[in-house]
Design a protein around this motif. Structure first.
Motif, short mmCIF file in Angstrom:
data_model
loop_
_atom_site.label_atom_id
_atom_site.label_comp_id
_atom_site.label_asym_id
_atom_site.label_seq_id
_atom_site.Cartn_x
_atom_site.Cartn_y
_atom_site.Cartn_z
N VAL A 55 -10.37 6.98 -4.13
CA VAL A 55 -11.28 7.88 -4.33
C VAL A 55 -12.44 7.67 -5.05
CG1 VAL A 55 -11.83 10.59 -5.10
CG2 VAL A 55 -9.70 9.83 -3.62
N PHE A 56 -11.95 6.99 -6.18
CA PHE A 56 -13.33 6.64 -7.17
C PHE A 56 -14.00 5.45 -6.44
CE2 PHE A 56 -14.55 3.53 -10.57
CZ PHE A 56 -15.45 4.18 -11.23
N PHE A 57 -13.49 4.48 -5.74
CA PHE A 57 -14.12 3.51 -4.84
C PHE A 57 -15.23 4.35 -3.89
CE2 PHE A 57 -14.27 1.36 -0.83
CZ PHE A 57 -15.18 0.15 -1.11
N VAL A 58 -14.61 5.30 -3.13
CA VAL A 58 -15.63 5.84 -2.26
C VAL A 58 -16.95 6.36 -2.90
CG1 VAL A 58 -15.92 7.68 -0.32
CG2 VAL A 58 -13.83 6.11 -0.65
N ARG A 59 -16.36 7.20 -3.99
CA ARG A 59 -17.50 7.97 -4.72
C ARG A 59 -18.70 7.05 -5.42
NH1 ARG A 59 -14.27 12.78 -8.11
NH2 ARG A 59 -14.53 14.23 -6.48
N LYS A 60 -17.95 5.85 -5.96
CA LYS A 60 -18.84 4.97 -6.67
C LYS A 60 -19.82 4.15 -5.40
CE LYS A 60 -20.17 2.17 -10.28
NZ LYS A 60 -20.56 2.88 -11.27
N VAL A 61 -19.31 3.81 -4.55
CA VAL A 61 -20.15 2.98 -3.52
C VAL A 61 -21.34 4.16 -2.84
CG1 VAL A 61 -19.89 2.04 -1.19
CG2 VAL A 61 -18.21 1.61 -2.87
N MET A 62 -20.80 5.45 -2.70
CA MET A 62 -21.73 6.55 -2.02
C MET A 62 -22.88 6.39 -3.00
SD MET A 62 -20.90 6.87 0.90
CE MET A 62 -20.54 5.25 1.03
N GLU A 63 -22.92 6.33 -4.50
CA GLU A 63 -24.06 6.50 -5.22
C GLU A 63 -25.13 5.44 -4.72
OE1 GLU A 63 -22.26 5.90 -8.97
OE2 GLU A 63 -21.25 7.79 -9.25
N SER B 226 0.88 -1.13 -0.19
CA SER B 226 -0.04 -0.20 -0.11
C SER B 226 0.84 1.12 -0.10
CB SER B 226 -0.92 0.01 1.36
OG SER B 226 -1.88 -1.10 1.24
N ALA B 227 0.75 2.14 -1.15
CA ALA B 227 1.88 3.09 -1.33
C ALA B 227 0.97 4.59 -0.76
CB ALA B 227 2.17 3.43 -2.73
N ALA B 228 -0.29 4.26 -0.58
CA ALA B 228 -1.17 5.56 -0.18
C ALA B 228 -2.28 5.05 0.73
CB ALA B 228 -1.88 6.26 -1.67
N VAL B 229 -2.61 6.23 1.54
CA VAL B 229 -3.56 6.09 2.65
C VAL B 229 -4.74 7.15 2.17
CG1 VAL B 229 -4.10 6.23 5.08
CG2 VAL B 229 -2.07 5.27 4.16
N LEU B 230 -5.83 6.78 2.32
CA LEU B 230 -6.94 7.75 2.38
C LEU B 230 -7.79 7.73 3.65
CD1 LEU B 230 -8.64 9.44 0.17
CD2 LEU B 230 -10.25 7.53 0.13
N ASP B 231 -7.70 8.99 4.08
CA ASP B 231 -8.48 9.30 5.34
C ASP B 231 -9.66 10.14 5.17
OD1 ASP B 231 -6.24 8.33 7.20
OD2 ASP B 231 -5.05 10.08 6.93
N GLY B 232 -10.71 9.37 5.71
CA GLY B 232 -12.05 10.08 5.39
C GLY B 232 -12.62 10.60 6.80
N ARG B 233 -13.14 11.85 7.07
CA ARG B 233 -13.63 12.36 8.03
C ARG B 233 -15.21 12.94 7.76
NH1 ARG B 233 -10.07 10.38 9.78
NH2 ARG B 233 -8.26 11.13 10.81
N PHE B 234 -16.01 12.26 8.80
CA PHE B 234 -17.58 12.73 8.81
C PHE B 234 -17.73 13.82 9.20
CE2 PHE B 234 -17.70 7.85 8.36
CZ PHE B 234 -17.87 7.80 6.95
N SER B 235 -18.82 14.61 8.89
CA SER B 235 -19.38 15.75 9.58
C SER B 235 -20.99 15.72 9.20
CB SER B 235 -18.87 16.96 8.97
OG SER B 235 -17.55 17.20 9.44
N ALA B 236 -21.68 15.28 10.33
CA ALA B 236 -22.92 15.37 10.10
C ALA B 236 -23.90 16.62 10.39
CB ALA B 236 -23.81 13.95 10.78
N ALA B 237 -25.22 16.65 9.49
CA ALA B 237 -25.79 17.76 9.87
C ALA B 237 -27.48 17.33 9.80
CB ALA B 237 -25.81 18.96 9.12
N GLY B 238 -28.46 17.82 10.41
CA GLY B 238 -29.83 17.34 10.50
C GLY B 238 -30.09 16.43 11.37
N GLN C 283 -3.05 4.88 -6.73
CA GLN C 283 -3.77 4.07 -5.81
C GLN C 283 -4.73 4.79 -5.09
OE1 GLN C 283 -1.51 1.90 -2.81
NE2 GLN C 283 -0.39 0.51 -4.17
N ALA C 284 -4.26 6.27 -4.92
CA ALA C 284 -5.13 7.24 -4.14
C ALA C 284 -6.27 7.64 -5.12
CB ALA C 284 -4.44 8.59 -3.95
N ASN C 285 -6.15 7.73 -6.40
CA ASN C 285 -7.18 8.08 -7.36
C ASN C 285 -8.34 6.75 -7.28
OD1 ASN C 285 -7.95 9.74 -9.68
ND2 ASN C 285 -7.92 7.55 -10.58
#
Length: 239
Positions: free
Chosen positions: A178-186, A95-107, A173-175
């Protein structure tokens, strides 16, 4: 006394430049989802495992790519690797890259919106490999009975090639992540964020005088505010 804004901005710009050059491998990404953070995290965790029930995600696992999700207190950490097509059959890339995700919820309830901020960076192992491996080879080349200009050129080329290869691998790997997260969130509902009205009783728009640009008005206000703060600090020191 606090530092002038020009110096602070220059220092921040230098740190940002060094971070993009040596650490960050993808521009920050923001994803809006119409679901709570727990649902987003569970959806990501489920999608990391290939399944015939999710054939629309089959492109995410090309070349034997796999994803590894680590839940965090306010988000997640995602890494990825692929299958090596030579050598041992079960061998995989690092693994050459790490993707960190942070959540901020509203509502609340059905109207909850989750803002997901994604930041990708190079792993320490990849960063060390980009520097230590060329350094080891350069220590051998330095003692060769060649012309000094040739030795210097080879050493510079070694570091450049090592850095470019590792950074390209991490960026790739980062790209993909990011594509994985976007695709899954669809698969989740889209966020319904109401737009701010142009005019209303609760909206105040301060238009600059003399048809000046808003940025010029902001700079003049900032200089006035900064001058007041400096004057207060000087008064405090004199007392």
């Amino acid at each position: 006394m606090s530092q002038p804004p020009v110096i602070v901005a220059a220092q921040g710009g230098l740190r940002s430049l060094l971070a993009r050059l040596f650490w960050q491998v993808h521009s920050p990404v923001t994803v809006l989802v119409g679901a709570p953070p727990a649902v987003c995290l569970q959806t990501l965790a489920t999608a990391t495992r290939p399944s015939t029930k999710r054939l629309h995600h089959r492109d995410l696992f090309q070349e034997g790519r796999r994803y590894y999700l680590q839940p965090l207190a306010a988000g997640f950490r995602l890494t990825s690797d692929t299958r090596v097509f030579w050598g041992e059959r079960r061998r995989r890339t690092g693994s050459a890259a790490v993707l960190d995700g942070r959540f901020s919820a509203a509502g609340e309830n059905d109207g909850m919106v989750t803002l997901m901020r994604l930041n990708a960076r190079m792993t320490p192992v990849a960063l060390a490999t980009a520097l230590l491996l060329p350094l080891f080879i350069a220590s051998i080349v330095a003692y060769m009975p060649w012309d000094r200009s040739i030795i210097i050129t080879l050493i510079v080329a070694l570091f450049a090639l090592g850095w470019i290869s590792q950074r390209f691998n991490a960026a790739y790997q980062a790209n993909e992540m990011v594509f994985f997260v976007r695709k899954v969130m669809e698969d989740l509902p889209q966020a319904n964020v109401p737009e701010l009205v142009a005019h209303g009783p609760d909206l105040v728009v301060n238009k600059p005088a003399n048809n000046e640009s808003p940025s010029a008005d902001f700079m003049s206000e900032w200089e006035r505010f900064y001058g007041e703060q400096v004057a207060k600090e000087r008064e405090g020191e004199s007392e």
